[in-house]
Scaffold this motif. Structure first.
Motif, mmCIF file in Angstrom:
data_model
loop_
_atom_site.group_PDB
_atom_site.id
_atom_site.type_symbol
_atom_site.label_atom_id
_atom_site.label_comp_id
_atom_site.label_asym_id
_atom_site.label_seq_id
_atom_site.Cartn_x
_atom_site.Cartn_y
_atom_site.Cartn_z
ATOM 1 N N SER A 149 0.828 -1.205 0.000
ATOM 2 C CA SER A 149 0.000 0.000 0.000
ATOM 3 C C SER A 149 0.862 1.253 0.000
ATOM 4 C CB SER A 149 -0.921 -0.007 1.229
ATOM 5 O OG SER A 149 -0.159 0.004 2.424
ATOM 6 N N LEU A 150 2.170 1.107 -0.196
ATOM 7 C CA LEU A 150 3.093 2.242 -0.207
ATOM 8 C C LEU A 150 3.238 2.822 -1.609
ATOM 9 C CD1 LEU A 150 5.995 0.839 2.002
ATOM 10 C CD2 LEU A 150 4.315 2.571 2.644
ATOM 11 N N ALA A 151 3.341 4.140 -1.676
ATOM 12 C CA ALA A 151 3.657 4.786 -2.951
ATOM 13 C C ALA A 151 5.057 4.345 -3.364
ATOM 14 C CB ALA A 151 3.603 6.308 -2.798
ATOM 15 N N PRO A 152 5.318 4.277 -4.662
ATOM 16 C CA PRO A 152 6.646 3.818 -5.124
ATOM 17 C C PRO A 152 7.719 4.898 -4.995
ATOM 18 C CG PRO A 152 5.212 4.243 -6.994
ATOM 19 C CD PRO A 152 4.393 4.457 -5.764
ATOM 20 N N ASP A 153 8.083 5.227 -3.746
ATOM 21 C CA ASP A 153 9.082 6.274 -3.535
ATOM 22 C C ASP A 153 10.075 5.951 -2.411
ATOM 23 O OD1 ASP A 153 7.443 6.601 -1.336
ATOM 24 O OD2 ASP A 153 6.772 8.613 -1.859
ATOM 25 N N LEU A 154 10.336 4.668 -2.193
ATOM 26 C CA LEU A 154 11.328 4.280 -1.191
ATOM 27 C C LEU A 154 12.728 4.611 -1.704
ATOM 28 C CD1 LEU A 154 9.898 0.815 -0.072
ATOM 29 C CD2 LEU A 154 9.848 2.959 1.219
ATOM 30 N N PRO A 155 13.670 4.916 -0.811
ATOM 31 C CA PRO A 155 15.026 5.272 -1.241
ATOM 32 C C PRO A 155 15.802 4.074 -1.802
ATOM 33 C CG PRO A 155 14.952 5.112 1.141
ATOM 34 C CD PRO A 155 13.529 4.954 0.646
ATOM 35 N N LYS A 156 16.708 4.359 -2.681
ATOM 36 C CA LYS A 156 17.577 3.360 -3.310
ATOM 37 C C LYS A 156 18.503 2.722 -2.264
ATOM 38 C CE LYS A 156 21.257 3.516 -6.790
ATOM 39 N NZ LYS A 156 21.872 4.411 -7.781
ATOM 40 N N GLY A 157 18.842 1.437 -2.477
ATOM 41 C CA GLY A 157 19.887 0.790 -1.693
ATOM 42 C C GLY A 157 19.462 0.095 -0.416
ATOM 43 N N LEU A 158 18.162 -0.110 -0.185
ATOM 44 C CA LEU A 158 17.732 -0.814 1.022
ATOM 45 C C LEU A 158 18.136 -2.293 0.956
ATOM 46 C CD1 LEU A 158 14.064 0.529 1.374
ATOM 47 C CD2 LEU A 158 16.091 1.290 2.646
ATOM 48 N N THR A 159 18.557 -2.841 2.069
ATOM 49 C CA THR A 159 18.809 -4.279 2.140
ATOM 50 C C THR A 159 17.462 -4.991 2.269
ATOM 51 O OG1 THR A 159 18.941 -4.348 4.546
ATOM 52 C CG2 THR A 159 21.011 -3.912 3.342
ATOM 53 N N ARG A 160 17.490 -6.295 2.171
ATOM 54 C CA ARG A 160 16.267 -7.092 2.333
ATOM 55 C C ARG A 160 15.604 -6.797 3.680
ATOM 56 N NH1 ARG A 160 16.148 -12.728 4.379
ATOM 57 N NH2 ARG A 160 14.145 -13.635 3.831
ATOM 58 N N ASP A 161 16.394 -6.808 4.752
ATOM 59 C CA ASP A 161 15.836 -6.561 6.088
ATOM 60 C C ASP A 161 15.304 -5.138 6.215
ATOM 61 O OD1 ASP A 161 16.388 -9.157 6.870
ATOM 62 O OD2 ASP A 161 18.276 -8.636 7.871
ATOM 63 N N GLU A 162 16.007 -4.161 5.662
ATOM 64 C CA GLU A 162 15.530 -2.771 5.705
ATOM 65 C C GLU A 162 14.232 -2.613 4.916
ATOM 66 O OE1 GLU A 162 19.859 -0.505 6.125
ATOM 67 O OE2 GLU A 162 19.068 -0.960 4.135
ATOM 68 N N LEU A 163 14.150 -3.276 3.764
ATOM 69 C CA LEU A 163 12.927 -3.222 2.966
ATOM 70 C C LEU A 163 11.770 -3.830 3.750
ATOM 71 C CD1 LEU A 163 11.320 -2.740 0.334
ATOM 72 C CD2 LEU A 163 12.114 -5.005 -0.410
#
Length: 183
Positions: A149-163
Motif C-alpha cells: 500500500s506504499l507509494a513507489p518512492d522508497l530510497p535506493k539501496g535498502l537491504t532485504r531486512d531494511e525493505l
C-alpha cells in the motif's frame, strides 16, 4: 437416479466455483521455468572472482496477475535459503515497482529496468544469478512478489531486512515462485 443427478450437478457447480476463484489468485510465474523446476545454466551468475558463477547472469522473465485491490507498488525479493551454508543469500532486492506493472522481460532485473534496486548479499543493486558450490545440491531460489500500500518512492539501496521493515504494516499480499539450480 435422482440422487446421482443431484450429486453430479452439485459437484459440477462446486468444481466451477473452485476453478473460477483460482483464476483470481495473485500469481507469479515465469515463462523460463515452472514452479519448483530447474532453471537453465544461463540464469546462473557470472563473476570472474567466483569460480561457482558459471552462467551468463541472465535474469529470467517474470509475469504476474490478479494483484490485491488498492496495490500502490510491488517489491520483489529473490532469496536462496540454502546459500552461504544455510545462512541464506539474497540475489535481488527490487521495489518501487509501479502498480500498473505485470512483469519483467528477460534481463530487466539484471539491467535494473522498472524498479529501484536494493542491496543484495553480494552488494549489487540488480540481479545476481545463482552461484551454488558444486556438490551442494539444487538450491531453491525463492522469488517473492509483494503487493504493498506504499507509494513507489522508497530510497535506493535498502537491504532485504531494511525493505521488510519499511513494508511492515503495508503489505496487501504476496505471490511466490521457486526456481532450483545446482552444479
Amino acid at each position: 437416479m435422482t440422487h446421482t443427478l443431484r450429486w453430479a450437478m452439485c459437484s459440477s457447480i462446486l468444481l466451477y466455483a473452485v476453478s473460477a476463484s483460482a483464476t483470481d489468485i495473485f500469481q507469479l510465474q515465469s515463462p523460463a521455468f515452472g514452479d519448483n523446476a530447474l532453471m537453465e545454466k544461463k540464469y546462473a551468475g557470472n563473476a570472474s572472482s567466483n569460480p561457482n558463477c558459471t552462467g551468463e547472469n541472465i535474469s529470467p522473465a517474470l509475469v504476474w496477475n490478479n494483484p490485491p485491490a488498492k496495490t500502490q507498488s510491488f517489491a520483489l525479493v529473490v532469496h536462496d535459503p540454502e546459500g552461504a551454508m544455510g545462512l541464506g543469500v539474497t540475489h535481488l532486492v527490487a521495489y518501487n515497482i509501479p502498480p500498473s506493472g505485470t512483469g519483467f522481460a528477460e534481463n530487466d532485473l539484471r539491467d535494473a529496468k522498472g524498479y529501484t534496486g536494493g542491496k543484495n548479499t553480494p552488494g549489487t543493486l540488480q540481479w545476481y544469478g545463482p552461484c551454488p558450490p558444486p556438490g551442494s545440491g539444487a538450491h531453491h531460489y525463492t522469488f517473492t512478489l509483494i503487493a504493498t500500500s506504499l507509494a513507489p518512492d522508497l530510497p535506493k539501496g535498502l537491504t532485504r531486512d531494511e525493505l521488510f521493515a519499511k513494508l511492515k504494516g503495508h503489505t496487501l499480499g504476496a505471490a511466490g515462485l521457486i526456481g532450483r539450480f545446482g552444479q
